[in-house]
Design a protein around this motif. Structure first.
Motif, mmCIF file in Angstrom:
data_model
loop_
_atom_site.group_PDB
_atom_site.id
_atom_site.type_symbol
_atom_site.label_atom_id
_atom_site.label_comp_id
_atom_site.label_asym_id
_atom_site.label_seq_id
_atom_site.Cartn_x
_atom_site.Cartn_y
_atom_site.Cartn_z
ATOM 1 N N ALA A 73 21.892 46.687 75.693
ATOM 2 C CA ALA A 73 23.033 46.822 76.606
ATOM 3 C C ALA A 73 24.118 45.814 76.234
ATOM 4 N N ASP A 74 23.710 44.626 75.769
ATOM 5 C CA ASP A 74 24.684 43.586 75.458
ATOM 6 C C ASP A 74 24.379 42.986 74.077
ATOM 7 N N PRO A 75 24.774 43.664 73.001
ATOM 8 C CA PRO A 75 24.453 43.167 71.657
ATOM 9 C C PRO A 75 25.035 41.786 71.383
ATOM 10 N N LYS A 76 26.221 41.521 71.992
ATOM 11 C CA LYS A 76 26.887 40.231 71.764
ATOM 12 C C LYS A 76 26.018 39.078 72.281
ATOM 13 N N LYS A 77 25.430 39.308 73.467
ATOM 14 C CA LYS A 77 24.583 38.265 74.066
ATOM 15 C C LYS A 77 23.372 37.993 73.155
ATOM 16 N N LEU A 78 22.794 39.087 72.647
ATOM 17 C CA LEU A 78 21.622 38.963 71.769
ATOM 18 C C LEU A 78 22.001 38.180 70.506
ATOM 19 N N TRP A 79 23.199 38.502 69.972
ATOM 20 C CA TRP A 79 23.688 37.801 68.775
ATOM 21 C C TRP A 79 23.862 36.318 69.067
ATOM 22 N N GLU A 80 24.524 36.005 70.204
ATOM 23 C CA GLU A 80 24.801 34.607 70.528
ATOM 24 C C GLU A 80 23.506 33.803 70.727
ATOM 25 N N MET A 81 22.497 34.460 71.312
ATOM 26 C CA MET A 81 21.230 33.767 71.550
ATOM 27 C C MET A 81 20.500 33.445 70.256
ATOM 28 N N PHE A 82 20.601 34.357 69.271
ATOM 29 C CA PHE A 82 19.751 34.198 68.086
ATOM 30 C C PHE A 82 20.532 33.916 66.804
ATOM 31 N N GLU A 83 21.839 33.686 66.933
ATOM 32 C CA GLU A 83 22.634 33.402 65.727
ATOM 33 C C GLU A 83 22.061 32.206 64.968
ATOM 34 N N ASP A 84 21.728 31.142 65.703
ATOM 35 C CA ASP A 84 21.212 29.927 65.054
ATOM 36 C C ASP A 84 19.941 30.208 64.264
ATOM 37 N N SER A 85 19.014 30.912 64.906
ATOM 38 C CA SER A 85 17.731 31.171 64.230
ATOM 39 C C SER A 85 17.930 32.049 63.008
ATOM 40 N N MET A 90 10.767 34.349 59.184
ATOM 41 C CA MET A 90 11.832 33.656 58.456
ATOM 42 C C MET A 90 13.183 34.283 58.841
ATOM 43 N N PRO A 91 14.294 33.515 58.677
ATOM 44 C CA PRO A 91 15.616 34.047 59.065
ATOM 45 C C PRO A 91 15.930 35.405 58.439
ATOM 46 N N TYR A 92 15.511 35.594 57.188
ATOM 47 C CA TYR A 92 15.786 36.867 56.503
ATOM 48 C C TYR A 92 15.165 38.032 57.291
ATOM 49 N N SER A 93 13.894 37.852 57.713
ATOM 50 C CA SER A 93 13.212 38.911 58.464
ATOM 51 C C SER A 93 13.812 39.065 59.852
ATOM 52 N N LEU A 94 14.273 37.938 60.430
ATOM 53 C CA LEU A 94 14.894 38.008 61.766
ATOM 54 C C LEU A 94 16.151 38.870 61.719
ATOM 55 N N ARG A 95 16.915 38.728 60.631
ATOM 56 C CA ARG A 95 18.156 39.513 60.515
ATOM 57 C C ARG A 95 17.821 41.004 60.400
ATOM 58 N N ARG A 96 16.740 41.292 59.686
ATOM 59 C CA ARG A 96 16.307 42.704 59.556
ATOM 60 C C ARG A 96 15.902 43.238 60.929
ATOM 61 N N LEU A 97 15.147 42.398 61.669
ATOM 62 C CA LEU A 97 14.690 42.820 62.996
ATOM 63 C C LEU A 97 15.887 43.017 63.920
ATOM 64 N N PHE A 98 16.841 42.082 63.863
ATOM 65 C CA PHE A 98 18.033 42.167 64.713
ATOM 66 C C PHE A 98 18.787 43.481 64.445
ATOM 67 N N ALA A 99 18.960 43.799 63.152
ATOM 68 C CA ALA A 99 19.664 45.045 62.795
ATOM 69 C C ALA A 99 18.880 46.260 63.304
ATOM 70 N N THR A 100 17.573 46.200 63.182
ATOM 71 C CA THR A 100 16.736 47.318 63.646
ATOM 72 C C THR A 100 16.872 47.502 65.153
ATOM 73 N N LEU A 101 16.900 46.378 65.880
ATOM 74 C CA LEU A 101 17.043 46.462 67.346
ATOM 75 C C LEU A 101 18.400 47.060 67.706
ATOM 76 N N LEU A 102 19.444 46.679 66.953
ATOM 77 C CA LEU A 102 20.777 47.225 67.231
ATOM 78 C C LEU A 102 20.772 48.742 67.064
ATOM 79 N N VAL A 103 20.137 49.202 65.990
ATOM 80 C CA VAL A 103 20.179 50.638 65.682
ATOM 81 C C VAL A 103 19.228 51.446 66.569
ATOM 82 N N TYR A 104 18.008 50.951 66.742
ATOM 83 C CA TYR A 104 16.999 51.783 67.406
ATOM 84 C C TYR A 104 16.827 51.509 68.898
ATOM 85 N N CYS A 105 17.272 50.362 69.386
ATOM 86 C CA CYS A 105 16.979 50.044 70.793
ATOM 87 C C CYS A 105 18.239 49.960 71.657
ATOM 88 N N ASN A 106 19.407 50.291 71.097
ATOM 89 C CA ASN A 106 20.652 50.298 71.854
ATOM 90 C C ASN A 106 20.743 49.191 72.896
#
Ligand SMILES: Nc1ncnc2c1ncn2[C@@H]1O[C@H](COP(=O)(O)OP(=O)(O)OP(=O)(O)O)[C@@H](O)[C@H]1O
Length: 424
Positions: free
Chosen positions: A174-186, A156-172
């Motif tokens: 290279a291009d967080p903006k690209k990742l955001w743009e790809m999955f903003e809709d979902s 669900m979108p709620y869990s996706l946002r948690r996963l996205f934040a976790t990836l930002l913090v733990y997986c550094n």
């Protein structure tokens, strides 16, 4: 349903689930070689011994397309017919080494063992993370994109946002903006269905939620530059955990009545301090008095008055025991992120974007009990911190700060210290 989906086991070395009968003895269970065999351990074994597997150099997920798993014998044998799809069970980045093991299994062909996965150019690494890092899998956006794509299919979108934040913090990434743009809709699906949000509002809501999650991990969304504009921390942090906690400290009815029970001296101090708080003027006070003269009683009355009107009052103390007596009390070290052992040049190192800073900006009163037990440089560090946060060169950043304690009870002990190191 065709084709059949094989769920491939994923476990760290020696961490596989085993099943046994309750009548079996521990020795018998431990000496049974079959019990240790899993799809993963046998995948490694096949890559060491089976000529077809060695020749094909398969990824773990591709293995079921060419070999059949027989649960009874716990072996892989050559597949003759039927199309199947292999899926390695999912794993969240917060699971640490198991996540990096999965990352390696998704990218390294024909691994012969756990050790083999941990070895890069014949140099053994101590962890799967290190190995993934050396193989440049960690910061490669592809693996993170795959991780998000997979999650989009069932989360669900709620869990996706948690996963996205976790990836930002733990997986550094290279291009967080690209990742955001790809999955903003979902990640926005749920907010989009609320009719009272326009497109801009939806984006703000999604980013705010991600920011709240990041704050709970000690980070801020502006560090990742997902959108050109800075997201104002104060807007998002208002709902965040710490502020929420401080704003929602329940004032007991008993504490609300305390101001009416103050004796003459307590009342004089109470009125002076409350006057400063509500007139917005700076004030630094020290409440002195021998043990049992009602200092804590006074702090409780002050805290109750301010909190009952919806304002933030921080209750801190030098020791945990004293902090626990105050409603919503925390040790000053914990509240202001100060290490226990600090030297003379110590300064609180708190990012201006952090949640704590938002909290401190809104604070009306800071109470610090047992200040007589704190080293002078800790109090000075608080002064510098508050001046810095409030951007003013006024004592304690213009805040009303009430220190309390009794030098008669607890003289501070500073090893080889001179008077000037411990008098306030
Ligand atoms: N105005 C008051 N009316 C009724 N009881 C009071 C009043 N002031 C203090 N007390 C009571 O006196 C006792 C000691 O007060 P308190 O714990 O506030 O003292 P203290 O100065 O903080 O002591 P210590 O320095 O040992 O922590 C408590 O039981 C408190 O409820």
């Amino acid at each position: 349903m065709t084709p059949t989906v094989y769920h491939l086991q994923l476990h760290l070395e020696g961490h596989q689930f085993i099943s046994f009968k309750s009548s079996e003895t521990v020795n018998r269970i431990l000496n049974n070689p079959m019990i240790r065999k899993t799809m993963l351990t046998e995948f490694f074994a096949m890559n060491r011994t089976n000529e077809h597997a060695i020749a094909m150099q398969l990824l773990y997920k591709e293995f079921p397309e060419h070999f059949v798993w027989s649960p009874g014998y716990r072996t892989w044998t050559r597949r003759q017919k039927r199309n199947v799809i292999g899926r390695v069970v999912t794993c969240h980045p917060t699971e640490g080494e198991r996540y990096y093991l999965r990352l390696l299994l998704m990218n390294v062909r024909g691994p012969k063992s756990y050790k083999d996965l941990r070895t890069v150019s014949e140099v053994p690494c101590s962890t799967f993370r290190e190995s993934a890092e050396k193989r440049k899998l960690l910061y490669c956006s592809n693996s993170l994109i795959e991780c998000m794509l997979e999650a989009v299919s069932y989360q669900m979108p709620y869990s996706l946002r948690r996963l996205f934040a976790t990836l930002l913090v733990y997986c550094n990434p290279a291009d967080p903006k690209k990742l955001w743009e790809m999955f903003e809709d979902s990640m926005s699906e749920d907010f989009k269905h609320l009719s009272d949000f326009e497109e801009k509002g939806v984006r703000h809501k999604v980013l705010s939620h991600i920011n709240d999650i990041l704050h709970s991990m000690g980070h801020d969304i502006n560090e990742y530059k997902l959108i050109p504009k800075n997201i104002r921390a104060s807007e998002t942090a208002k709902d965040a955990k710490d502020i929420h906690f401080e704003r929602n400290i329940i004032v007991s009815e008993q504490d609300l009545l305390l101001p009416k029970r103050l004796n003459v001296q307590q009342l004089r101090s109470y009125n002076t301090i409350i006057d400063r708080v509500f007139s917005g003027k700076q004030g630094t006070f020290f409440v002195d008095g021998p043990g049992g003269t009602g200092k804590t009683f006074l702090y409780r009355a002050l805290l109750a008055t301010i909190r009952s009107q919806g304002f933030i009052a921080l209750a801190t103390a030098t020791s945990g025991v004293a902090a626990s007596i105050l409603p919503g009390g925390r040790t000053a070290h914990s509240r202001f992120k100060m290490p226990i052992d600090i030297d003379d040049n110590f300064r609180c190192n708190i990012s201006k974007q952090s949640l704590l800073v938002c909290l401190i900006r809104d604070v009306k009163l800071i109470v610090w009990d047992e200040a007589s037990m704190a080293k002078k440089n800790i109090i000075e560090a608080l002064d510098t911190l508050l001046r810095d946060i409030m951007d003013v060169d006024t004592m304690f950043g213009g805040k009303v700060v009430v220190f309390g304690g009794d030098f008669r009870q607890t003289l501070p002990v500073v090893r080889n210290g001179k008077k000037k190191r411990f008098y306030l």
